[in-house]
Motif scaffolding. Structure first.
Motif, PDB file in Angstrom:
ATOM      1  N   ASP A  32       0.829  -1.205   0.000  1.00 15.86           N
ATOM      2  CA  ASP A  32       0.000   0.000   0.000  1.00 15.86           C
ATOM      3  C   ASP A  32       0.868   1.261   0.000  1.00 15.86           C
ATOM      4  N   TYR A  85      -7.240  10.665  -9.161  1.00 18.31           N
ATOM      5  CA  TYR A  85      -6.289   9.692  -8.615  1.00 18.31           C
ATOM      6  C   TYR A  85      -5.724  10.179  -7.284  1.00 18.31           C
ATOM      7  N   LEU A  88      -8.189   9.285  -4.801  1.00 22.73           N
ATOM      8  CA  LEU A  88      -8.089   7.847  -4.520  1.00 22.73           C
ATOM      9  C   LEU A  88      -6.955   7.562  -3.547  1.00 22.73           C
ATOM     10  N   HIS A  91      -7.841   8.052  -0.080  1.00 23.73           N
ATOM     11  CA  HIS A  91      -8.967   7.238   0.382  1.00 23.73           C
ATOM     12  C   HIS A  91      -8.762   5.779  -0.011  1.00 23.73           C
ATOM     13  N   THR A  92      -7.555   5.295   0.155  1.00 25.71           N
ATOM     14  CA  THR A  92      -7.247   3.910  -0.175  1.00 25.71           C
ATOM     15  C   THR A  92      -6.609   3.240   1.032  1.00 25.71           C
ATOM     16  N   THR A  96     -10.149   2.778   3.083  1.00 28.32           N
ATOM     17  CA  THR A  96     -11.260   2.296   2.260  1.00 28.32           C
ATOM     18  C   THR A  96     -12.411   1.801   3.120  1.00 28.32           C
ATOM     19  N   TRP A 104     -17.597   5.697  -1.725  1.00 27.44           N
ATOM     20  CA  TRP A 104     -16.917   4.737  -2.607  1.00 27.44           C
ATOM     21  C   TRP A 104     -17.311   4.979  -4.058  1.00 27.44           C
ATOM     22  N   ARG A 107     -15.548   8.048  -5.341  1.00 24.08           N
ATOM     23  CA  ARG A 107     -14.149   7.742  -5.664  1.00 24.08           C
ATOM     24  C   ARG A 107     -14.036   7.033  -7.006  1.00 24.08           C
ATOM     25  N   GLN A 108     -14.890   6.053  -7.216  1.00 30.20           N
ATOM     26  CA  GLN A 108     -14.856   5.300  -8.472  1.00 30.20           C
ATOM     27  C   GLN A 108     -15.355   6.138  -9.641  1.00 30.20           C
ATOM     28  N   LYS A 278      -3.764  -2.688  -8.851  1.00 24.12           N
ATOM     29  CA  LYS A 278      -3.332  -1.361  -8.405  1.00 24.12           C
ATOM     30  C   LYS A 278      -2.216  -0.814  -9.278  1.00 24.12           C
TER      31      LYS A 278
END
Length: 351
Positions: A32, A85, A88, A91-92, A96, A104, A107-108, A278
């Motif tokens: 991560d 991005y 993201l 928020h990953t 998450t 969610w 974000r997507q 990822k």
């Protein structure tokens, strides 16, 4: 207990991740940290580079042409992709699990909208270049109103595709259709997205292939009437280089991600898509940086404008001297070609 036909709007993110078999980490793993570090670096570079391109197009009247409007829209889409991005990255990982369903989908949706707009603009640029070359023009005479409508159409399509999952194309009421890479989305959505990008690539290949063979045919015809054969051979080689760079950049950045999306969308159980998702998403985001280099930074006049803007920022002063413009032999993703039937220039077209 999961009941068929039941909707799960009140469940947590963890519920859907467990359903799809995707691990939801509770702490920062080395993987991560690597992804976030690389992601933040790429995002910042994307933001700075595309902001510079937009500023250059806005400040230089020579860029107030249809092709540059599209390049500006590409920069805007890639700038949006950088913001998406960046969102993201913040928020990953362990964060998450703390997202609401709406968070969610936001974000997507940001990612899907920005990347769709970028890909659609790449196709629009290819079509505009085809119009210019076939019409024997340096820049397409496409009316400004039509260019604006084209740009609006790109964003309407991108927004539509980005908003659909949150409103209908999800799997909250059909858990057996959930994808593994995006546990709240339907597998069919991922398959359609991947196939759409593949279709865009095939159309780009068709357009640039037609341009290449058209220009090569013209060059061969003109070479029969002039003695300067090496010049026209060099033109053909430059054209090949331009086409290879454009299509090669798209393939390298997009193909890996589209393959895993398609495999997941088709429900491949034996495919370990989660191990690479990822990194492939990061590669797709890097395309927003590559686009800036391929489509704008190779333009000599654009580079001069960059230097002028950066000098103004560094020296904190504006220049009152007029810009000196020297016609370049290469513009953007273009190879400028002097075409003639009898050795005298007849037209100047760009790719």
């Amino acid at each position: 207990m999961v009941t068929m036909g039941q909707c799960y709007y009140n469940e947590t993110i963890g519920f859907f991740y467990n359903n799809s078999g995707k691990e939801l980490s509770s702490h920062w793993r080395p993987k991560d940290v690597v992804v976030v570090t690389l992601g933040l670096t790429v995002s910042v570079l994307v933001l700075l580079t595309n902001l510079l391109i937009i500023a250059a197009i806005a400040s230089n009247r020579r860029f107030h042409q249809p092709i540059y409007y599209l390049l500006g829209n590409l920069a805007a889409a890639d700038l949006f992709a950088g913001v998406a991005y960046l969102f993201l990255m913040f928020h990953t990982g362990p964060r998450t699990a703390r997202l609401s369903l709406e968070g969610w989908f936001l974000r997507q949706g940001l990612l899907d909208t920005s990347l769709t707009a970028s890909v659609a603009t790449l196709l629009a640029i290819a079509v505009e270049r085809h119009r210019s070359v076939m019409a024997v023009q340096l820049h397409s005479r496409l009316p400004r109103g039509r260019v604006i409508m084209l740009i609006v159409g790109v964003w309407v399509a991108a927004l539509g595709l980005g908003l659909l999952p949150a409103h209908s194309w999800h799997c909250l009421c059909a858990l057996d259709r959930c994808s593994r890479m995006a546990p709240l989305l339907s597998r069919s959505y991922l398959a359609v997205w991947a196939l759409s990008s593949l279709l865009v690539f095939l159309l780009m290949v068709a357009v640039y292939t037609r341009i290449f063979f058209y220009v090569r045919r013209r060059v061969r015809r003109m070479a029969e009437h002039v003695s300067c054969h090496p010049r026209y051979r060099e033109t053909t080689l430059s054209l090949v280089k331009t086409v290879v760079i454009i299509l090669g950049a798209f393939v390298v950045c997009w193909t890996p991600g589209q393959v895993v999306l398609l495999l997941d969308g088709l429900g491949c159980k034996s495919c370990n898509v989660l191990a690479v998702e990822k990194y492939f998403l990061l590669l797709a985001e890097a395309n927003s940086l590559v686009n800036a280099v391929v489509y704008s930074c190779r333009d000599a006049e654009m580079r001069r404008t960059f230097r002028r803007l950066l000098c103004c920022l560094c020296l904190r002063r504006s220049t009152h001297e007029p810009a000196h413009y020297t016609p370049s032999t290469r513009t953007g993703t273009s190879t400028r070609i002097m075409l003639s039937e009898n050795g005298h220039p007849l037209m100047d077209s760009t790719l």
